[in-house]
Design a protein around this motif. Structure first.
Motif, mmCIF file in Angstrom:
data_model
loop_
_atom_site.group_PDB
_atom_site.id
_atom_site.type_symbol
_atom_site.label_atom_id
_atom_site.label_comp_id
_atom_site.label_asym_id
_atom_site.label_seq_id
_atom_site.Cartn_x
_atom_site.Cartn_y
_atom_site.Cartn_z
ATOM 1 N N LYS A 1 -33.366 -29.548 20.532
ATOM 2 C CA LYS A 1 -33.726 -29.082 19.193
ATOM 3 C C LYS A 1 -33.915 -30.278 18.271
ATOM 4 N N GLY A 2 -34.882 -30.152 17.383
ATOM 5 C CA GLY A 2 -35.080 -31.162 16.359
ATOM 6 C C GLY A 2 -34.283 -30.822 15.113
ATOM 7 N N MET A 3 -34.447 -31.621 14.086
ATOM 8 C CA MET A 3 -33.721 -31.402 12.839
ATOM 9 C C MET A 3 -34.153 -30.080 12.209
ATOM 10 N N GLY A 4 -33.164 -29.272 11.825
ATOM 11 C CA GLY A 4 -33.447 -27.995 11.175
ATOM 12 C C GLY A 4 -33.777 -26.861 12.120
ATOM 13 N N ASP A 5 -33.844 -27.145 13.420
ATOM 14 C CA ASP A 5 -34.178 -26.112 14.410
ATOM 15 C C ASP A 5 -32.888 -25.524 14.966
ATOM 16 N N ARG A 6 -32.800 -24.204 15.008
ATOM 17 C CA ARG A 6 -31.584 -23.538 15.455
ATOM 18 C C ARG A 6 -31.823 -22.780 16.753
ATOM 19 N N LEU A 7 -30.707 -22.523 17.457
ATOM 20 C CA LEU A 7 -30.795 -21.685 18.657
ATOM 21 C C LEU A 7 -31.169 -20.265 18.261
ATOM 22 N N GLN A 8 -32.136 -19.690 18.969
ATOM 23 C CA GLN A 8 -32.474 -18.294 18.769
ATOM 24 C C GLN A 8 -31.428 -17.412 19.450
ATOM 25 N N ILE A 9 -31.430 -16.133 19.091
ATOM 26 C CA ILE A 9 -30.394 -15.231 19.605
ATOM 27 C C ILE A 9 -30.397 -15.198 21.128
ATOM 28 N N HIS A 10 -31.593 -15.066 21.745
ATOM 29 C CA HIS A 10 -31.635 -14.976 23.206
ATOM 30 C C HIS A 10 -31.214 -16.290 23.859
ATOM 31 N N GLN A 11 -31.442 -17.432 23.169
ATOM 32 C CA GLN A 11 -30.972 -18.719 23.682
ATOM 33 C C GLN A 11 -29.458 -18.817 23.588
ATOM 34 N N SER A 12 -28.894 -18.356 22.465
ATOM 35 C CA SER A 12 -27.440 -18.394 22.285
ATOM 36 C C SER A 12 -26.741 -17.548 23.341
ATOM 37 N N ARG A 13 -27.351 -16.424 23.695
ATOM 38 C CA ARG A 13 -26.708 -15.547 24.672
ATOM 39 C C ARG A 13 -26.716 -16.154 26.060
ATOM 40 N N TRP A 14 -27.780 -16.871 26.401
ATOM 41 C CA TRP A 14 -27.759 -17.569 27.686
ATOM 42 C C TRP A 14 -26.736 -18.695 27.666
ATOM 43 N N MET A 15 -26.639 -19.410 26.548
ATOM 44 C CA MET A 15 -25.642 -20.470 26.451
ATOM 45 C C MET A 15 -24.228 -19.893 26.594
ATOM 46 N N ALA A 16 -23.977 -18.755 25.961
ATOM 47 C CA ALA A 16 -22.662 -18.123 26.082
ATOM 48 C C ALA A 16 -22.389 -17.713 27.528
ATOM 49 N N HIS A 17 -23.420 -17.231 28.208
ATOM 50 C CA HIS A 17 -23.275 -16.851 29.622
ATOM 51 C C HIS A 17 -22.960 -18.083 30.474
ATOM 52 N N PHE A 18 -23.622 -19.182 30.169
ATOM 53 C CA PHE A 18 -23.351 -20.419 30.914
ATOM 54 C C PHE A 18 -21.899 -20.860 30.718
ATOM 55 N N ILE A 19 -21.414 -20.805 29.479
ATOM 56 C CA ILE A 19 -20.032 -21.209 29.201
ATOM 57 C C ILE A 19 -19.061 -20.312 29.948
ATOM 58 N N GLU A 20 -19.335 -18.999 29.918
ATOM 59 C CA GLU A 20 -18.447 -18.034 30.570
ATOM 60 C C GLU A 20 -18.333 -18.289 32.067
ATOM 61 N N HIS A 21 -19.406 -18.780 32.675
ATOM 62 C CA HIS A 21 -19.413 -18.975 34.134
ATOM 63 C C HIS A 21 -19.358 -20.453 34.535
ATOM 64 N N ASP A 22 -18.941 -21.305 33.600
ATOM 65 C CA ASP A 22 -18.774 -22.744 33.876
ATOM 66 C C ASP A 22 -20.050 -23.386 34.402
ATOM 67 N N ILE A 23 -21.184 -22.926 33.910
ATOM 68 C CA ILE A 23 -22.469 -23.521 34.276
ATOM 69 C C ILE A 23 -22.755 -24.657 33.306
ATOM 70 N N PRO A 24 -22.943 -25.896 33.789
ATOM 71 C CA PRO A 24 -23.118 -27.042 32.885
ATOM 72 C C PRO A 24 -24.383 -26.902 32.036
ATOM 73 N N ALA A 25 -24.195 -26.930 30.726
ATOM 74 C CA ALA A 25 -25.313 -26.816 29.789
ATOM 75 C C ALA A 25 -24.900 -27.451 28.476
ATOM 76 N N GLU A 26 -25.866 -27.984 27.753
ATOM 77 C CA GLU A 26 -25.576 -28.572 26.452
ATOM 78 C C GLU A 26 -26.786 -28.450 25.538
ATOM 79 N N LEU A 27 -26.496 -28.591 24.262
ATOM 80 C CA LEU A 27 -27.525 -28.636 23.235
ATOM 81 C C LEU A 27 -27.706 -30.088 22.832
ATOM 82 N N LEU A 28 -28.913 -30.594 22.971
ATOM 83 C CA LEU A 28 -29.219 -31.972 22.580
ATOM 84 C C LEU A 28 -30.046 -31.915 21.307
#
Length: 542
Positions: A510-537
């Motif tokens: 993401k660039g400056m001022g750009d936010r995660l969309q809802i469907h992106q946030s839900r995949w990120m939450a799923h990754f965290i729940e299942h210990d799948i390595p992911a990050e926001l750069l």
């Protein structure tokens, strides 16, 4: 040509491919839906079947082209005696010569050179662009007989041709072009069993109502484009009653959601609410709840959220009902899971897209970075579940040109194949992923709604499967299978691979001022729940 050719039960070696395809379609329609056709429509199919081959070739050529009006002097096909075919089609009542049309439409068929020559004959100015030349000639309408300069025609019975295609394909998006694309090898379709006993339409009323819904859908798009609120309200009112046929009801609800979205964006909230209230598809109830809160009707919004939780349409709607209802009640919000975040600081705004900046940085760190976004996870699912997707369930395959079953992007997809999906997930969780590459090799180039072959590289798949554990793939596929329509988007931009370790990581950039969309946030939450390595750069600069 595979299954489509099987519909023609005669030797058609001397018949051009486009005529053979056309005959396949109308014979299939007559065979499967003959009882729904009028006597005149049945007779039309028989007439086309025995029509003079030369005339039939021209008729099929014309109905497959964008028209509906054509210049006769521009009809040039080596295999057709055009003059004789035009005469024969006119005699058979399948073509009209020089139908009455607005002069502007006729003049638009002339080239710029022809328009200028016509203006020169009239002693008028020949300067300007084509539209200007046409408008200038319109002023001389009474001074020249256009028929001396132009001969035109239009094929007749096109309404019936559209009906036959709708009966064959079950939608108005596909046409005889699909036959041609397969014939010339542009698209190859999977072979699957078509159950002739499972018809999409059991009565003519359903067919006509679907045709009416397509017409109303086109009208709604036109009114939205032109900003015609009153006319759009008329379309909404025509869609007021729900339909018993599930396909018709889905179509009706999609049009209502489109109309509601239009009115909502223009803050015509009463009109938006009335459209959403009649829709049976998400996000209608969500949008109603949000509009009601804007109108200070929080009790009405809360009742909607409670109704959603009693009978949610899908995971997205259920989560909205819980979260939005809690917000209305003033309950303390659960702290969202923290997405791992890192920042990349730049001295000045980047010269390239932020994804390219991220790739360069990450490759400098030793990763192999691949821009995959949604296409790779979806393709891996499509390959891993290929045989499940094309499993011959009743009523999901209706013609030979499907990219998947008719319920692929509907909530019931998984439920209808629960045993097959669960068994495949257990195999993948245990690390059995060899079938993915085997399917890639065996099915390469065959159409699948989830697999974009042009963006899929075998070596990337191979390296990804070396690095991603089966348990992680299983967690991703499990969520995908529950709602492919919603969950097939929102994946991170990049997949980082380190085959030597082996390690991997998903990265959303993401660039400056750009936010995660809802469907992106839900995949990120799923990754965290299942210990799948992911990050926001996040790329930031001064």
């Amino acid at each position: 040509m595979g299954q489509a050719a099987a519909f023609v039960d005669r030797d058609a070696q001397d018949v051009p491919y486009y005529v053979r395809n056309f005959l396949s379609l109308i014979h299939c329609v007559l065979d499967r839906y003959g009882d729904l056709l009028s006597a005149d429509e049945q007779q039309l199919i028989r007439r086309l079947d025995i029509l003079d081959p030369n005339a039939r070739r021209l008729y099929v050529r014309l109905i497959c082209r964008k028209g509906p009006v054509f210049r006769c002097d521009r009809l040039d096909y080596p295999e057709i005696d055009v003059r004789r075919a035009l005469d024969r089609l006119s005699l058979e009542g399948l073509l009209e010569r020089r139908p009455e049309l607005p002069l502007r439409d006729l003049l638009s068929m002339l080239t710029v050179a022809e328009l200028k020559a016509l203006l020169a004959d009239l002693g008028a100015s020949r300067l300007g662009r084509k539209l200007e030349l046409v408008e200038r000639l319109v002023e001389y309408e009474s001074e020249f007989p256009l028929a001396c300069y132009l001969d035109w025609c239009t094929p007749l019975r096109q309404c019936e041709m559209e009906l036959f295609q709708l009966l064959f394909f079950g939608n108005d998006e596909q046409s005889l072009t699909d036959f041609i694309l397969e014939e010339i090898g542009v698209v190859r379709h999977e072979s699957y069993r078509i159950d002739a006993a499972q018809r999409l339409f059991d009565d003519r009323c359903t067919v006509e109502e679907l045709r009416n819904l397509y017409r109303l859908g086109d009208e709604s798009k036109a009114h939205i484009e032109q900003g015609e609120n009153e006319a759009l309200g008329v379309v909404r009112d025509a869609l007021w009653e729900s339909r018993t046929h599930p396909e018709l009801e889905r179509k009706r609800s999609r049009i209502l959601n489109r109309i509601g979205h239009y009115f909502e964006r223009r803050k015509a909230f009463d009109d938006a609410l009335s459209a959403y209230a009649r829709s049976g598809l998400p996000p209608a109830r969500e949008r109603r709840a949000r509009i009601l809160t804007k109108l200070a009707d929080e009790s009405g919004a809360l009742r909607l959220c409670e109704a959603i939780l009693r009978d949610p349409h899908d995971e997205f709607e259920e989560r909205f009902g819980a979260q939005f209802g809690a917000r209305i009640r003033g309950e303390k919000r659960r702290r969202p899971q923290v997405v791992p975040l890192r920042r990349l600081w730049l001295a000045h705004p980047p010269m390239w897209p932020v994804e390219e900046v991220a790739v360069r940085q990450l490759e400098n760190e030793g990763w192999c970075a691949h821009y995959v976004e949604n296409h790779l996870p979806n393709a891996l699912f499509g390959l891993a579940f290929w045989d499940v997707i094309f499993h011959p369930l009743k009523g999901v395959f209706h013609h030979p040109f499907q990219f998947g079953p008719s319920d692929l992007f509907r909530p019931q997809f998984r439920a209808a194949r629960a045993t097959l999906v669960d068994e495949r997930l257990r195999e993948i969780e245990a690390g059995d992923v060899d079938r993915i590459l085997c399917t890639y090799d065996a099915k390469h180039g065959i159409a699948n709604a989830l697999v974009n072959w042009r963006r899929l590289e075998r070596d990337v798949i191979e390296r990804a499967l070396e690095c991603i554990p089966g348990t992680h793939l299983c967690a991703i596929f499990d969520r995908l299978s529950r709602d492919l329509a919603r969950n097939r988007s929102g994946f991170p931009d990049l997949l980082l691979l380190d085959p030597i370790s082996p390690q991997y990581k998903f990265v959303e950039v993401k660039g400056m001022g750009d936010r995660l969309q809802i469907h992106q946030s839900r995949w990120m939450a799923h990754f965290i729940e299942h210990d799948i390595p992911a990050e926001l750069l996040r790329i930031v600069w001064s």
